[in-house]
Write a protein that holds these residues in place. Structure first.
Motif, PDB file in Angstrom:
ATOM      1  N   THR A  76      -1.528  -0.433 -11.287  1.00  0.00           N
ATOM      2  CA  THR A  76      -1.632  -0.038  -9.882  1.00  0.00           C
ATOM      3  C   THR A  76      -1.625  -1.264  -8.988  1.00  0.00           C
ATOM      4  O   THR A  76      -0.941  -1.299  -7.958  1.00  0.00           O
ATOM      5  N   ALA A  77      -2.359  -2.278  -9.399  1.00  0.00           N
ATOM      6  CA  ALA A  77      -2.399  -3.509  -8.603  1.00  0.00           C
ATOM      7  C   ALA A  77      -1.015  -4.156  -8.545  1.00  0.00           C
ATOM      8  O   ALA A  77      -0.645  -4.771  -7.547  1.00  0.00           O
ATOM      9  N   ALA A  78      -0.236  -3.978  -9.628  1.00  0.00           N
ATOM     10  CA  ALA A  78       1.106  -4.570  -9.660  1.00  0.00           C
ATOM     11  C   ALA A  78       2.066  -3.857  -8.717  1.00  0.00           C
ATOM     12  O   ALA A  78       3.134  -4.384  -8.409  1.00  0.00           O
ATOM     13  N   GLY A  79       1.704  -2.639  -8.268  1.00  0.00           N
ATOM     14  CA  GLY A  79       2.551  -1.983  -7.279  1.00  0.00           C
ATOM     15  C   GLY A  79       3.135  -0.642  -7.698  1.00  0.00           C
ATOM     16  O   GLY A  79       4.123  -0.193  -7.126  1.00  0.00           O
ATOM     17  N   SER A 168      -2.330   2.760  -1.945  1.00  0.00           N
ATOM     18  CA  SER A 168      -2.337   1.438  -2.569  1.00  0.00           C
ATOM     19  C   SER A 168      -1.086   0.636  -2.207  1.00  0.00           C
ATOM     20  O   SER A 168      -0.842  -0.412  -2.800  1.00  0.00           O
ATOM     21  N   ASP A 169      -0.304   1.116  -1.232  1.00  0.00           N
ATOM     22  CA  ASP A 169       0.935   0.434  -0.837  1.00  0.00           C
ATOM     23  C   ASP A 169       1.837   0.149  -2.029  1.00  0.00           C
ATOM     24  O   ASP A 169       2.234  -1.005  -2.252  1.00  0.00           O
ATOM     25  N   PRO A 170       2.176   1.175  -2.812  1.00  0.00           N
ATOM     26  CA  PRO A 170       2.996   0.913  -3.995  1.00  0.00           C
ATOM     27  C   PRO A 170       4.447   0.629  -3.603  1.00  0.00           C
ATOM     28  O   PRO A 170       4.895   1.046  -2.532  1.00  0.00           O
TER      29      PRO A 170
ATOM     30  N   HIS B 198      -6.424   4.742 -12.249  1.00  0.00           N
ATOM     31  CA  HIS B 198      -5.116   4.679 -11.599  1.00  0.00           C
ATOM     32  C   HIS B 198      -5.197   4.366 -10.121  1.00  0.00           C
ATOM     33  O   HIS B 198      -4.184   4.239  -9.449  1.00  0.00           O
ATOM     34  N   MET B 199      -6.417   4.294  -9.588  1.00  0.00           N
ATOM     35  CA  MET B 199      -6.584   3.841  -8.210  1.00  0.00           C
ATOM     36  C   MET B 199      -6.788   2.325  -8.183  1.00  0.00           C
ATOM     37  O   MET B 199      -7.122   1.755  -7.167  1.00  0.00           O
ATOM     38  N   GLY B 200      -6.660   1.693  -9.351  1.00  0.00           N
ATOM     39  CA  GLY B 200      -6.853   0.252  -9.414  1.00  0.00           C
ATOM     40  C   GLY B 200      -8.304  -0.136  -9.648  1.00  0.00           C
ATOM     41  O   GLY B 200      -8.673  -1.289  -9.459  1.00  0.00           O
TER      42      GLY B 200
END
Lengths: 253, 346
Positions: A76-79, A168-170, B198-200
């Motif tokens: 998720t952090a990776a986009g 999360s601005d993916p 999945h929300m980081g």
């Protein structure tokens, strides 16, 4: 180079090949659909990309980074953000909070910041709330902001999941049957929504059961059956592919 | 009204020792404050994060013994009380990490069993390492706090105010946490761990933080407990104590601070004030009427019967607790929420 590249991706569960030798490119700015009958391995592909499963073989490359075996929070952090086939909202949290949680990957406040309510934490929280409200606005959920997620009507829950994922601005959004369980009118509305998501600059990889639904909006369609890719290409070509017709309707149809 | 009510309650609580001059009552109120702190700690783990931890009293014991070791004749060490609050919180928090790191992969029943085991092991260790811990007799002569030359001694009033102050600070901290990144992460994990990831959210770190912070609250409660009583022994930290804390949470409403306080106050007063008091009355009555059964009765022995009745009643009629969390109104600026359909399903 494509935004997301799957190369010879395999996943075996014991003797069962849920995904077998799947190669697929997702170009930035496109809407790509993954279709196929029940049990074809579509959701498994998503679970491989987002790190729920580690692939048995092959590679997943996103923006030049290999994602194989990466933890879901890192993915998720990776986009990459996703929704789930069976809605997985945070039921006993407000609609607004659901979207705010979705922003977690882009937040920096430490636990100490949070506990002591430092300026950094309050500023960040205000920004996150502001962005979350914008997303609720975009998805027509503003009037539900303080409602518990579980109290939303089903179709709204589907929308909320997408709003939460976008928080999360993916760069890449994975939608797992967003239209499942909704009526035809709602499905059409959802597809328009998917298009508007793309117009926001988010690339979309879409799983759908209903082939006709995705034809209108997809740049390319990949058809899975028993874990194998049996066809891929522009919607019109795939629609008339005999193997696809066979997979969906059976031989001789 | 909403802002005034807590203020009124705080002011009223500050006047209690002036109105009620009975030292044993004040002592019971102070002990109830200890239960509130413990419930705060367990609420982070069970209420917010949804991890069923039994045996929470182990962290209470670790806090109490940490202070007892470092501020008593036991080893001839006499560290100052005030910084020891932080030290004991840190030690208990560290044990929270140590227990949490290998076990938080477990879920539900399995985690409950491991934490239950931990809760049994700690008092056993304290009982059997008698060279250091004084065994079943525990450690006596623990230093009591001094503030600006004023010794607290065995007078319950200063402890009452100390508990009140610490509870207020804790409330501020907990309220901040609840409405922050980490608070939302905890609740997301409680609601759906996979979706939370999945929300980081790094679910392992968030769960460890919950365990450690919760344990730290128990550590603080432990220091105050040891200082007020000036003695600790393993029997004060057995499974019954863990059950009492959990009962307070379930009764009041998990995950909601006013509910947690309400539950802890009810269970605390019942345990420290009402049952001992009622025992006295019944015994006096029995002596005067020459009924031997009543004269020798000890209602304190029935406390678990009473908890049981209360919990069954709550589960039947109000399973969400007396004051369940009403997240939606409190934290959001009231703008919306009118006319939204409330049809559930999904």
């Amino acid at each position: 180079m494509a935004l997301l590249e799957l190369r010879a991706l395999c996943k075996n569960f014991g003797g069962l090949a849920a995904v077998n030798n799947l190669t697929l490119d997702v170009q930035a700015g496109s809407i790509i659909s993954l279709i196929g009958p029940n049990g074809a391995g579509k959701s498994t592909v998503f679970n491989l990309i987002t790190g729920i499963y580690a692939p048995t073989g092959g590679s997943i490359v996103f923006e030049h980074r290999t994602l194989n075996g990466m933890r879901p929070d890192r993915v998720t952090a990776a986009g990459i953000a996703r929704t789930f086939q069976n809605i997985r909202l945070f039921s006993f949290m407000s609609v607004l909070e659901n979207v705010m949680v979705g922003r977690n990957a882009r937040m920096h406040a430490s636990i100490a910041d949070s506990a002591l309510r430092t300026r950094r934490a309050t500023r960040e929280d205000r920004e996150v709330e502001h962005r979350a409200r914008e997303l609720l606005d975009f998805f027509g959920l503003t009037s539900y902001g303080s409602e518990w997620a579980r109290n939303l009507p089903y179709g709204m829950q589907r929308r909320l999941e997408i709003a939460r994922a976008l928080a999360s601005d993916p760069r890449l959004l994975l939608l797992d049957e967003p239209g499942a369980g909704t009526n035809p009118a709602e499905k059409q509305a959802l597809m328009r929504l998917v298009q508007s998501v793309r117009e926001r600059g988010v690339t979309v990889l879409l799983i759908e059961h209903d082939m006709h639904l995705v034809m209108g909006i997809s740049d390319a369609v990949h058809v899975l059956d028993y874990g194998e890719q049996i066809a891929c290409g522009p919607p019109d070509r795939v629609r008339h592919d005999p193997r696809v017709i066979e997979a969906y309707l059976g031989k001789g149809a | 009204m909403k802002r005034v009510l807590p203020l009124v309650i705080i002011v009223a609580l500050a006047f209690v020792p002036l109105l009620d001059r009975n030292a044993s009552h004040i002592s019971a109120y102070a002990d109830t404050g200890g239960l509130v702190l413990l419930a705060f700690g367990l609420n982070i783990i069970v209420g917010y994060t949804g991890l069923l931890a039994l045996g929470f009293a182990a962290f209470f014991a670790i806090g109490a013994y940490t202070y007892a070791f470092l501020a008593s004749p036991q080893f001839g060490i006499h560290l100052n009380f005030w910084p020891m609050i932080g030290v004991s919180a840190a030690v208990a928090g560290l044990f929270g990490l140590v227990l949490g790191a290998p076990t938080l992969r477990l879920r539900g029943d399995y985690l409950a069993i491991v934490t239950l085991g931990f809760g049994e092991i700690v008092p056993q260790v304290l009982q059997n390492l008698d060279k250091w811990t004084g065994g079943p007799d525990g450690i006596a002569g623990i230093d009591q706090p001094r503030l600006f030359g004023f010794g607290f001694g065995f007078n319950p009033v200063p402890y009452y105010y100390l508990y009140l102050a610490i509870i207020l600070v804790s409330l501020w901290l907990l309220n901040n946490l609840r409405h922050s990144r980490i608070g939302r992460s905890w609740m997301a994990i409680r609601e759906d761990e996979l979706a939370a990831a999945h929300m980081g959210i790094n679910t392992t770190t968030a769960k460890l933080a919950a365990f450690s912070l919760g344990a730290a609250f128990a550590g603080v409660a432990g220091v105050l407990f040891a200082a007020k009583l000036s003695t600790v022994s393993p029997s004060g930290f057995d499974f019954n104590t863990s059950v009492m804390i959990l009962a307070a949470l379930v009764l009041g409403g998990m995950g909601n601070l006013p509910g947690v306080i309400t539950g802890a106050v009810i269970i605390g007063l019942l345990n420290f004030l009402i049952l001992p008091q009622a025992t006295n009355w019944v015994q006096t009555l029995g002596q005067q009427m020459h009924i031997a059964v009543l004269a020798s009765v000890d209602l304190n022995q029935y406390r678990f019967l009473v908890y049981g009745i209360i919990l069954v009643t709550v589960m039947l009629f109000r399973p969400e607790g007396l004051i369940p969390s009403a997240t939606r109104r409190a934290e959001l600026h009231a703008e919306a929420s009118s006319g939204a359909p409330a049809q559930a399903d999904g």
